[in-house]
Each structure stands twice: as C-alpha cells, then as structure tokens.
Design a protein around this motif. Sequence first.
Motif, PDB file in Angstrom:
ATOM      1  N   TRP A  41       0.803  -1.227   0.000  1.00  0.00           N
ATOM      2  CA  TRP A  41       0.000   0.000   0.000  1.00  0.00           C
ATOM      3  C   TRP A  41       0.834   1.274   0.000  1.00  0.00           C
ATOM      4  O   TRP A  41       1.747   1.433   0.800  1.00  0.00           O
ATOM      5  CB  TRP A  41      -0.866   0.049   1.257  1.00  0.00           C
ATOM      6  CG  TRP A  41      -2.040  -0.857   1.257  1.00  0.00           C
ATOM      7  CD1 TRP A  41      -2.094  -2.099   1.819  1.00  0.00           C
ATOM      8  CD2 TRP A  41      -3.328  -0.590   0.707  1.00  0.00           C
ATOM      9  NE1 TRP A  41      -3.345  -2.622   1.635  1.00  0.00           N
ATOM     10  CE2 TRP A  41      -4.123  -1.719   0.957  1.00  0.00           C
ATOM     11  CE3 TRP A  41      -3.882   0.497   0.026  1.00  0.00           C
ATOM     12  CZ2 TRP A  41      -5.447  -1.804   0.561  1.00  0.00           C
ATOM     13  CZ3 TRP A  41      -5.204   0.416  -0.372  1.00  0.00           C
ATOM     14  CH2 TRP A  41      -5.977  -0.728  -0.108  1.00  0.00           C
ATOM     15  N   THR A  61      -4.694   4.165   2.186  1.00  0.00           N
ATOM     16  CA  THR A  61      -5.460   3.313   3.098  1.00  0.00           C
ATOM     17  C   THR A  61      -6.656   4.058   3.694  1.00  0.00           C
ATOM     18  O   THR A  61      -7.705   3.460   3.896  1.00  0.00           O
ATOM     19  CB  THR A  61      -4.581   2.754   4.240  1.00  0.00           C
ATOM     20  OG1 THR A  61      -3.998   3.853   4.918  1.00  0.00           O
ATOM     21  CG2 THR A  61      -3.495   1.851   3.699  1.00  0.00           C
ATOM     22  N   PHE A  93      -9.439   4.282   0.972  1.00  0.00           N
ATOM     23  CA  PHE A  93      -9.905   2.933   0.693  1.00  0.00           C
ATOM     24  C   PHE A  93     -10.774   2.403   1.822  1.00  0.00           C
ATOM     25  O   PHE A  93     -11.701   1.642   1.595  1.00  0.00           O
ATOM     26  CB  PHE A  93      -8.720   1.984   0.467  1.00  0.00           C
ATOM     27  CG  PHE A  93      -8.528   1.630  -0.976  1.00  0.00           C
ATOM     28  CD1 PHE A  93      -7.768   2.453  -1.798  1.00  0.00           C
ATOM     29  CD2 PHE A  93      -9.105   0.501  -1.525  1.00  0.00           C
ATOM     30  CE1 PHE A  93      -7.594   2.148  -3.135  1.00  0.00           C
ATOM     31  CE2 PHE A  93      -8.938   0.194  -2.871  1.00  0.00           C
ATOM     32  CZ  PHE A  93      -8.179   1.014  -3.675  1.00  0.00           C
ATOM     33  N   GLY A  94     -10.429   2.829   3.036  1.00  0.00           N
ATOM     34  CA  GLY A  94     -11.205   2.396   4.184  1.00  0.00           C
ATOM     35  C   GLY A  94     -12.673   2.786   4.056  1.00  0.00           C
ATOM     36  O   GLY A  94     -13.550   2.165   4.648  1.00  0.00           O
ATOM     37  N   ILE A 134     -14.303   2.568   1.384  1.00  0.00           N
ATOM     38  CA  ILE A 134     -14.888   1.709   0.351  1.00  0.00           C
ATOM     39  C   ILE A 134     -14.971   0.253   0.816  1.00  0.00           C
ATOM     40  O   ILE A 134     -15.964  -0.425   0.613  1.00  0.00           O
ATOM     41  CB  ILE A 134     -14.019   1.755  -0.940  1.00  0.00           C
ATOM     42  CG1 ILE A 134     -13.993   3.157  -1.506  1.00  0.00           C
ATOM     43  CG2 ILE A 134     -14.505   0.749  -1.972  1.00  0.00           C
ATOM     44  CD1 ILE A 134     -15.309   3.621  -2.048  1.00  0.00           C
ATOM     45  N   ALA A 135     -13.881  -0.232   1.394  1.00  0.00           N
ATOM     46  CA  ALA A 135     -13.839  -1.659   1.703  1.00  0.00           C
ATOM     47  C   ALA A 135     -13.064  -1.927   2.975  1.00  0.00           C
ATOM     48  O   ALA A 135     -12.211  -1.151   3.368  1.00  0.00           O
ATOM     49  CB  ALA A 135     -13.179  -2.409   0.547  1.00  0.00           C
ATOM     50  N   GLN A 136     -13.380  -3.059   3.603  1.00  0.00           N
ATOM     51  CA  GLN A 136     -12.647  -3.494   4.783  1.00  0.00           C
ATOM     52  C   GLN A 136     -11.717  -4.632   4.390  1.00  0.00           C
ATOM     53  O   GLN A 136     -11.794  -5.164   3.282  1.00  0.00           O
ATOM     54  CB  GLN A 136     -13.620  -3.980   5.858  1.00  0.00           C
ATOM     55  CG  GLN A 136     -14.643  -2.961   6.271  1.00  0.00           C
ATOM     56  CD  GLN A 136     -14.015  -1.722   6.848  1.00  0.00           C
ATOM     57  OE1 GLN A 136     -14.219  -0.635   6.345  1.00  0.00           O
ATOM     58  NE2 GLN A 136     -13.202  -1.878   7.887  1.00  0.00           N
ATOM     59  N   TYR A 137     -10.903  -5.024   5.320  1.00  0.00           N
ATOM     60  CA  TYR A 137      -9.952  -6.101   5.048  1.00  0.00           C
ATOM     61  C   TYR A 137     -10.668  -7.388   4.659  1.00  0.00           C
ATOM     62  O   TYR A 137     -10.187  -8.153   3.825  1.00  0.00           O
ATOM     63  CB  TYR A 137      -9.074  -6.317   6.288  1.00  0.00           C
ATOM     64  CG  TYR A 137      -7.978  -7.342   6.090  1.00  0.00           C
ATOM     65  CD1 TYR A 137      -7.201  -7.326   4.937  1.00  0.00           C
ATOM     66  CD2 TYR A 137      -7.728  -8.317   7.051  1.00  0.00           C
ATOM     67  CE1 TYR A 137      -6.188  -8.261   4.757  1.00  0.00           C
ATOM     68  CE2 TYR A 137      -6.721  -9.252   6.872  1.00  0.00           C
ATOM     69  CZ  TYR A 137      -5.953  -9.219   5.725  1.00  0.00           C
ATOM     70  OH  TYR A 137      -4.966 -10.133   5.541  1.00  0.00           O
ATOM     71  N   MET A 186      -0.594  -7.772   3.800  1.00  0.00           N
ATOM     72  CA  MET A 186      -0.585  -6.382   3.375  1.00  0.00           C
ATOM     73  C   MET A 186       0.652  -5.711   3.947  1.00  0.00           C
ATOM     74  O   MET A 186       1.013  -5.897   5.106  1.00  0.00           O
ATOM     75  CB  MET A 186      -1.823  -5.674   3.890  1.00  0.00           C
ATOM     76  CG  MET A 186      -3.100  -6.377   3.508  1.00  0.00           C
ATOM     77  SD  MET A 186      -4.339  -5.272   2.908  1.00  0.00           S
ATOM     78  CE  MET A 186      -5.160  -4.895   4.419  1.00  0.00           C
ATOM     79  N   PHE A 187       1.315  -4.937   3.120  1.00  0.00           N
ATOM     80  CA  PHE A 187       2.502  -4.221   3.565  1.00  0.00           C
ATOM     81  C   PHE A 187       2.370  -2.747   3.219  1.00  0.00           C
ATOM     82  O   PHE A 187       1.580  -2.360   2.366  1.00  0.00           O
ATOM     83  CB  PHE A 187       3.750  -4.763   2.862  1.00  0.00           C
ATOM     84  CG  PHE A 187       3.919  -6.246   2.994  1.00  0.00           C
ATOM     85  CD1 PHE A 187       4.208  -6.819   4.219  1.00  0.00           C
ATOM     86  CD2 PHE A 187       3.790  -7.070   1.882  1.00  0.00           C
ATOM     87  CE1 PHE A 187       4.358  -8.191   4.341  1.00  0.00           C
ATOM     88  CE2 PHE A 187       3.945  -8.443   1.996  1.00  0.00           C
ATOM     89  CZ  PHE A 187       4.232  -9.007   3.221  1.00  0.00           C
ATOM     90  N   THR A 188       3.197  -1.952   3.875  1.00  0.00           N
ATOM     91  CA  THR A 188       3.285  -0.546   3.506  1.00  0.00           C
ATOM     92  C   THR A 188       4.431  -0.390   2.517  1.00  0.00           C
ATOM     93  O   THR A 188       5.463  -1.031   2.672  1.00  0.00           O
ATOM     94  CB  THR A 188       3.575   0.296   4.759  1.00  0.00           C
ATOM     95  OG1 THR A 188       2.633  -0.050   5.761  1.00  0.00           O
ATOM     96  CG2 THR A 188       3.452   1.770   4.447  1.00  0.00           C
TER      97      THR A 188
END
Lengths: 437, 617
Positions: B56, B61, B64-65, B67-70, B81-83
């Motif tokens: 990401w 993030t 996106f939060g 729009i969608a969750q994990y 998931m990585f930064t």
Amino acid sequence: WRARCREYDAIWDAATLKESKRAVNSIRSLVEEEDEEDDVEKVSWSGEPVGSISWSVKETASSIRSTGEVRDQSFPKINTAPSLPKNSSGYSLSSLFKAFGETSIRNYAPELRKPKSEYKVRYVYSLEKFRSLQDKLLLLDEAVNAHDGNVITAVLIYLKKSLSKENLFRELITREIALRHYIHFLKEIEEQKLLVELFKSLDRTEDMALMQYRDHLNIRDENKRRDFLKSCLSLPFSPDDATHVQDHYTLLERQIIIESSGQADIFKKYPRKASILNMPIITTLYYSCFYHYGESDGTYSSPANIRKTFRISDKQFLLTCLGARAKLKAWFDVDALFTTKNWLGYTKKRSPIGFHRIVDILQKNNAPVQVLQEYVNLVEDAEQKISLAQKYKCHDVIINTYRDLKDRQQLIVYRGKVERGSSEYRKIEEILSNSVR
Amino acid sequence: MMHTTASSHLTLPTVRAKMSAHLSYGRVNLNILREAARKELREFLDKCAGSKAIVWDEYLTGPFGLIAQYSLLKEHEVEKMFTLKGGRLPAADVKNIIFFVRPRLELMDIIAENVISEDKMHSPRDFHILFVPRRSMLCEQRLKEQGVLGSLINIDEYILDLIPYDGDLLSMESEGAFRECYLESDQTSLYHTAKGLMTLQALYGTIPQIFGKGECARHVANMMLRMKREFAGSQTQILPVFDSLLLLDRNIDLLTPLATQLTYEGLIDEVYGITNGYVKLPPEKFAAQKKQVEVGKDLPTEPKKMQLNSAEELYAEIRDKNFNAIGAALSKKAKIISAAFEERHNAKTVGEIKQFVSQLPHMQAARSSLANHTSIAELIKDITTSEAFFDNLTVEQEFMTGVDTDKVNTYIEDCIAQKDPLIKILRLVCMQSVCNNGLKQKILDYYKREILQTYGYEHMLTLNNLEKTGLLKPQTSTRNNYPTIRKTLKLWMEDANEQNPNDISYVYSGYAPLSIRLTQVLARPGWRSIEEVLKMLPGPHFEERQQLPAGLHKKRQQGENRTTLVFFLGGVTYAEIAALRFLSQMEDGGTEYIIATTKLINGTSWIKSLMDRPEAP
C-alpha cells in the motif's frame, strides 16, 4: 458567540458537561458486567475498527502471525451490484484517434484493444507515426481537446523527444493548456534547466527567478546554500522580492559569521539550544541581543548593526531586545532601552509600544515587583494602570493613584485587601489620616 | 481488558453491516456508488489469480477504508498487506504482489527498487500495479526508464473519483486540487471531476439542469457536455435522482474557509483535523473511561482515533449544531439515557426484563457515544474559552463586518510579535485582504515585511502563491465591493440564533457563508435577483440543460422536494456542509442537498496546501 461567549461558559460548566459526565459515569457503574458482551463494533485502541484496512496493514506488516479466523463482516451482498461505466483513460485515447478518421483508427486503434500491458509499449510506437510537424500539432490539439491530462502528457513526452525545443516552445506559446501541462511535466521530472529556458522564452522571468530561488530549500550545507543565494541575486525578481532575496543572502552570510563568534563565558552560563543558521532575522536579532549585547556597532554580530542592515522597525527592535534582556534579568539594560535624554540632560522614559504591553512582557519574564511597578506607573490610562497594578499586585501604584485621585473610598476598600500591619497597610493609614476631609 | 492485543480481535461478533448503512439513509442512496466501487475492486483482484499480497501507498489506506474493509480483500485471497517502503519486499508466500499506489513519480522509484531487489530464483512472484485514481503515462515512462516495466504483469487503474463519505457527502479526497486549479492552472483534477460526475450520472441518471459560477465550473460543465455527446449511444435508462447540479468555484468565495468554523464538527476539524472521516484526539480524557484500576498502569500515550460519521446517532444529531448549543444537547441526551436505564426498576415481569435486556446493547452504544462526545466537547471547550480564541474570533468578526479593514490590525501585529503559528497569521491577513477587496500597498508591504522578518525570508514563496490565487492582493483603483456583496447577500446577521437557528449564519455565529447564500438564492428566488453581485464575483455564471431520454421525465408530486447536487471545486468546509444540511431540513425549503467536493478543507489545511514550505508538524 461574541459577547455572549462568557455567559455561556457559566452555563456550560455548571450544568451541562458535568451533568452529562455524571450521567455517563453512573450509567457505567450500572452496566459494568454486561460490558464484556458489548455488541457494538470493536475498535482497537488506535480507533481503527478492527478489520479496517489500515489496521490490517499494520498487523500483517508487523507480524507474520496469522490473523486467524476473522469473521465474515462484509456488507449485505447486493447481487445486482451496479457496474461503473468503463470509461478509463484508454477510452479517451481511442477517441483521440477517432479524430484522425477511418484510416487512423485502423492503424492505431487495434493496438488499443490489446491487453493493457502490451498496448503501452506499442502505443508509444504508434505515436511515432505522426511524422510531420503539422501532424504532431494536430495530435497535440486533439489531446488537449480530450482534456485528459494523462493523454496530453503522453503526447508531450513524444513531442519533447521528436521536436527541437525551439520549435516546441514556439508552438506551446499559443497553446495555453498544453503549455501548463508541459510546465507541470518538466517540474515533475525535475528538468530545471529546460524549464528555465522555457520561462525565458515565454518572458515569464519572475516565475523563473522564484523557481530557481526555491531550490535553495534543498541545499543543506550552509556555505553552499549561501553561495547559491548569492547566485540568485542577479535573477530578474520583482523589485520587492529582489530586496528580500538580498536580505536572505546577507542574513545567512552573517549567520555563518555569528555562529562561530562570541564570548565563551556567556555560552557556558546559558548554553545554546540550537544553531542560529537559517533562523529568521528576528530570531537572529534576539540571539544577538542575548549573546552579543553591548558589542560595538561595527561588529556584524551586534544588535545595532543587525538592526540597521535589515531595517528593523523600532517596535520590532524594542520587543526583541526587551525579550532577550528580560530573559537574562538584565533590568538595567531594560531600563536603558526606554530612557531618553533631552538636551538639558533630563531623562524621560519613552516607548514606541504601549507600556501596558511592556509590563506584560516583563511579567512573563518574572520581573520583580520593583521593576514591574516602575512600568505600570508609566501606563497613561488611569483605569488600565489600576487594573494592571491589581493584576500584578503593585500596591504602591494603586495606593498612589487613589491618593492622587483623592479617592478616599477606594483607599478604604483597598486597605481591606492588604495584609493588616504590612507596609502597604501603614501607608494607606498614613494617607487617610493626613488627607483633608 | 487491554485494547489492542491481537487475540482480542479474532472472535468478534460485529455488526459490521452498520459500517455502510449510514450511506443509505439519505435522500440519495450513496451506497449504490460504494457497491459499484467494491464490485470494481473485486473484479480487479480476481484478475490476478491466486494468493496475493498488497503493498500500500500509505496515503491510500484512508480513502480505501471508506470503500472496503480487510474482509473483502481476504475473500479474494489477499493474505498479506505491507506498507510501500524502499529496499526489499518482506517475505510472503504468495503468487501475486500488487502495488496499490497513487500515480506519483517518487512512488515509482520505490516500486522499481522493490522489484529489482526481488530474489527471482527462490520466490517467483508476479507483480501488478493498480493506480488510484488514474494510471499515468509519466509514471509508466519512469518505470520503463528504471527497467522494470517489463516485469509487471498487469497495470491497471482504479477509478476512485468520488468517494462516498457520508449519507449526503462525496469527496474526491484530492488534496492538491485547489493549488492545481488556481495556482498552477493545471486542470487535471477538473477532468477527474467531470469523469466522476459522468460516473454518478451513469448510476443515478442524467442530471437535467446544470448551474455554475466560476471559471472551473464552466470548464467542468463543458467537459461534461462534451463527454455526454461522445457517449450519446449509451444513454442510461435511469430515472434521474438529481434534479439539478450546482458547480461552484472555491475562488468565488475565498472568505468562508478563512473564518473559524463554529459548528461542533467544524471545530473538531479546526482543532484536531479530520482525515478520511477519522480524528485523532489526545488520549488523556478518554483514559478515564476505562476501568479505574488500569488507569495508573498503562496510561495510553498514543492518540485516540475515532471515526466520525452519521452512523453514530448522537453525532449525526449534534455535528452541525453551533458549539454553544452542544452543552445543552449533550445534557438532554444524558437525561434520556439515564431515564432509559432507570427503566430497569420498572421491569417486573420476565417479559419486561427480557425487553429491557434486549435494548441494552443499543443503550450501551448510546452511553459510550455520549461519553466520547462529552470528552471531546470538554477538550474543545478548553480552547474556545481561551483568551486567544476569543480575541482571534473578535478580529475575524470585525473584518467580516467591515470594521477597520483598511488599517494595520494591532492584533495581527501582536500575534506576529509573539511568533504565533504562521498559518494563523496568514489566515487573518488574507481575511482582511479579502474583506477589503485588497489591501493598500503600504499595509500589504508592512505585513509582508513583518512576516518575512519574523518567520523567514523563504516564505516570500508562500506570499507569492497567496497573491497569485487572489487570497492576498494590493488594492487596485476599483472601489471595495465587499460591503455591497455583504449587504445584498445578507452575509452578516446581527442576531444569529445559535441555539435554535433560523438562518444559516448560525454556523459562524453571525456570518452566513457566501457560497451557501448563493446556493440558497439560486433555489429561491433565483440568481436573476442578484445579477449585480454575481458580476462582482470572479468567473462566469451559467445554466445548461441536458436532454433526458423520452419517458424519463420526472413527474413531481405536489410538495415533493427537489434534489440538488452542489459540487465545490477546490474544497468545502464542514461548516458550509452544516449550512446546506440546515437548508435541506428547513420545512418550507423545497430543496434537499447532496454535497460533493474535491476535498474537505479548513482554513489551516487550505493555506498549508498553498505554502511552499509547510511548517514542521
């Protein structure tokens, strides 16, 4: 809000917040047990709802440990989820090619239908079919008409490669939008030199100068930065900005000198918290008033020299100087700041700033009452004087003011406020008994 | 009861459906837009078959939060998931590595570094890039130069133009939009705006009427009309949800964002800053809510992060109130909740007790919500009751009412002398300039000198930027027309009612935001009544009509409200949103508003976006 502001405070304090807090607390104790089964969404301490993306990034990044079974928390599924129209940038590109008629579509459009990973390579190639200057400009104009910045940039990248800069610049001058994109593009890829040339050919010399000057922010080494600023002096700034850049250069030049000078003992007594390099001029003046006070006007580090070189206003100079000397509790210096002598040798205290503000500054620096009250006395407005004196407990000032106003009543009231038997008390007694009824 | 141990997350009974429910409450069901965006995302993820890890761009993030969750990602085989960071990617036994990034050159360099340092012998992984919100030639060019373009299997774009932020609010979350449009004359964000509006029309039907004021508004409308012509074949057969669209340039109203917002939500934003619907608060006040025993042990030092949106009943109720009405509102709520809990004494029969218990979760949520907002209100009150806040507000109100705007202001002078934060100074000086239609050259020079001497000469770059955008300017020979605008549009209401407002001016305790007055007048009696004032504001004003396919003309019921989408190009403040919500709720208003913007702003974040060297945080 305005005047009502204060009123509301009272309401706030007394009634509302405390009340709702109390309510919250009392409710909490009622339901403590059920707390564990809280059915509301769980939130980790950082506040991210558990399962949110940024939380998960942290989690998977910080540990390899499996997050285990995360219950399906998705939304109610809408089976007939609507679709977004597919109008990605590829679309604009193809519409761009449409402008070139049937043949062009046949020639170029097939590539666009290929998987995207392939098309990007060929697509650059396909632009190269635009050979003549006229075709290239037509391409550019069409790209501009499509308004898609990405497409415009793509065409500009191609034109930059395939046209001489003189030609390109000349054509861009009449194409305002393409020109802006080109400038943005050059900034992005950090082609400073070309940008400078472009601005020159556009006769936007001030923009060019500012842009070059901006670069000093990226230079860490102070000597290199100073030299760079010096090289900026000849740039075609507006008259005002030219002065500022000159001052900026002079300042850094001075700071480099000042940084390495000064008497060792004062630095030992009051160690520096930070370097003076790249600090604003007012901060530099403060530093000078702190560490280099009393130096002769000729030295670069002396307050007087700095004041003159940088045309610092009387107010700013006084405030800065006062702040520094008061911090050192050099009350004698403070006194000297305000003292003027007339030709007969009489001294008088003057200030370009109201004395009430001087009092505030001194008080913030913990000046003793003796010092404070001298300045409270100099406040002209009687009411303001009294309120300041009361705020800072300058009894003498208050008592004398009431005495001068012959306000017996107030004196009696004030006598009730001071300690019985103290020197203030006795003074009031004395005045009251001496005064004529 | 520790808060963040990993184990505590694993077995949560959550009512996650709530997370997006608030989007469907409003007049227009914005959840449709969200669902469409989610579908798109799922489709992309399925394109990369097999297990995957997402890398990401951290900035994304947040949006996106919304729009969608994990969980959604997990359903589609996202295992890690990585930064995004330089160097080598962390080990992860997955088939695909997907970079979710903004189209920025510096990020391309990091991706290249990641790809190059990948150990191809031992872990053959496929690389993909998903650009948000658009792919960019420039970035692909950079990847090519770095020699990694060939290693990327899939390059795609995820068009996230308009993000549903709340039940009546859409944002592009494009931080640089104002700077790009009004300082750098780069209209790319306007293109995205037009695209976003096309998407919206595809989902909610063609908007029959378009109104606008300002250069950028004109530009966006032109692009929309053009795109519609190009799409002529694929007309949507959807009954229009919106009756009209109003496009407003931020630069027709430079004054409003400079003023301190005085609504509850506005003040939270002014003081702590709200990003992507979240606010970070000092933890001290919230620590006390945990069990007393623990307080001494582990006082949290990390800020408390809270989500703020209308999904929370209490917040939806109080967010748009003037802060001076918050105390009363909270205390009223406290009484209601207390009374509800008292009910347990009356519950005698098993049925009654059952009934009570079944309501407990809801009551507890309400209680914790009340506790949180009481704490926030206390934090904010500490600030609003300070001398500094009051003095600042007084000066703002003097400027807005036209008092002494043609003199050097001693308060500003004092603030500079005390080295108050530069942005505060710039907000005030710009406000004075805007309210005076420019400052006398002598006064402008004086402020500039004081600022440069006190804060550093390099800020001449920022001052130049402010001048280019018109926020700060020398007075030209033309007379000051701000008083005329103020009087005609009734921008100052002497007796604004903060507790029970009857006019939008309550959001700034007296000042009615110009942008919203224009919106209000457009609805009734129409802009024709204010032609003179419109001419004083920059840019053209216009009206366009879009043809609807036959049979899609809405037949309005008697008394049915119109729905207007107001799009703020260059940003909107929470106080302006509050004012629009107020208008929506007016009984005889006749119009309900949905709000869209390039970015939610406040004076500070706005000025900051125009600075060439923002202050260290």
